[in-house]
Design a protein around this motif. Structure first.
Motif, short mmCIF file in Angstrom:
data_model
loop_
_atom_site.label_atom_id
_atom_site.label_comp_id
_atom_site.label_asym_id
_atom_site.label_seq_id
_atom_site.Cartn_x
_atom_site.Cartn_y
_atom_site.Cartn_z
N HIS A 73 0.81 -1.23 0.00
CA HIS A 73 0.00 0.00 0.00
C HIS A 73 0.84 1.28 0.00
N GLN A 129 -0.53 -3.92 -3.88
CA GLN A 129 -1.37 -2.73 -3.92
C GLN A 129 -0.58 -1.42 -3.80
N ARG A 163 -2.01 -6.53 -7.65
CA ARG A 163 -2.94 -5.39 -7.60
C ARG A 163 -2.24 -4.05 -7.42
#
Length: 263
Positions: free
Chosen positions: A102, A133, A164
């Motif tokens: 993230h 991500q 992702r």
């Protein structure tokens, strides 16, 4: 009491530390410049908004935020880099290595204006891979150079994008008399190591070529490459190349030609 920014450190930024906003100038005796951390960014830390330049022809390396990697929701700053005539400059917008978990890249800008015989390579977000991500920033490469220049712009990652991770909305403005190469991956849902390369010559078309290395797995999905490519006053906006990928290895590489669009 508000926290104070952390000055440039040879170690890591951790625990919501944030880097200072610095103006950094290199010269032939100081060719490696670091915006915030000689190590990595962890745990919601954030890089500062730094400006990089140089005086004197040499080979320079600029790290916008970290020489290492960005982890755990850390975020790069909005950094600015400048090329230099008769020099070779390699700049990493956020991480010299990888981005994961993230982490998020800043909105970085590289400018190469008015020089000649220069070689510029700009990694918009990470020199290595992006995974888990990670999110690329909206990066910009602008050049107006004379003959003998080569500009290479990796919009997001120099390596693979997986798990992702997503790229930012990047913009590349090449120079008419330069060798311009733009590589960007907007989204890859199938293959592990897709690559898209844009090269430009001063003719009436822009050729978009793509190649895909042998993936670890085959799977249904699409490879989409979206970019804004501009050269002077002629701009190709948001080109998307989508190809079927039921079996990724069935299309090892290909090419398409598109007309340029006048603004």
């Amino acid at each position: 009491m508000p926290k104070k920014p952390t000055e440039i450190t040879p170690g890591d930024l951790i625990g919501r530390q944030f880097g200072s906003d610095d103006d950094l100038a290199g010269d032939p005796t100081a060719t490696i410049l670091i915006g915030d951390a000689g190590g990595s960014l962890f745990n919601f830390s954030k890089g500062g908004n730094d400006a990089f330049g140089a005086l004197g022809a040499s080979t320079y390396t600029f790290y916008g935020d970290a020489v290492g990697s960005l982890f755990n929701s850390s975020q790069g700053g909005d950094d600015t880099f400048k090329g230099l005539s008769m020099s070779e400059v390699t700049a990493y917008g956020d991480a010299g290595a990888d981005m994961s978990n993230h982490s998020k890249g800043g909105n970085d800008t590289f400018e190469a204006i008015g020089g000649r015989q220069e070689t510029n390579t700009f990694f918009g977000d990470a020199g290595g891979t992006m995974s888990s991500q990670a999110q690329g920033g909206n990066d910009i490469f602008i050049s107006m150079t004379a003959q003998g220049a080569t500009h290479t712009f990796y919009g997001d990652a120099g390596g693979d994008m997986s798990n992702r991770s997503t790229g930012g909305d990047d913009t590349f403005q090449g120079s008419r008399q330069a060798n311009n190469i733009f590589l960007a991956i907007r989204e890859a849902t199938c293959c592990t190591t897709p690559r898209a390369e844009t090269t430009h010559s001063p003719h009436e078309t822009t050729r978009i070529t793509y190649s895909m290395a042998t993936p670890r797995v085959t799977c249904p999905g699409t490879l989409e490459v979206a970019m804004t490519f501009s050269l002077g006053r002629e701009t190709l906006h948001k080109l998307s190349l989508v190809m079927p990928a039921a079996a990724c290895t069935a299309i090892p590489k290909g090419a398409m030609t598109v007309s340029r669009v006048r603004v």
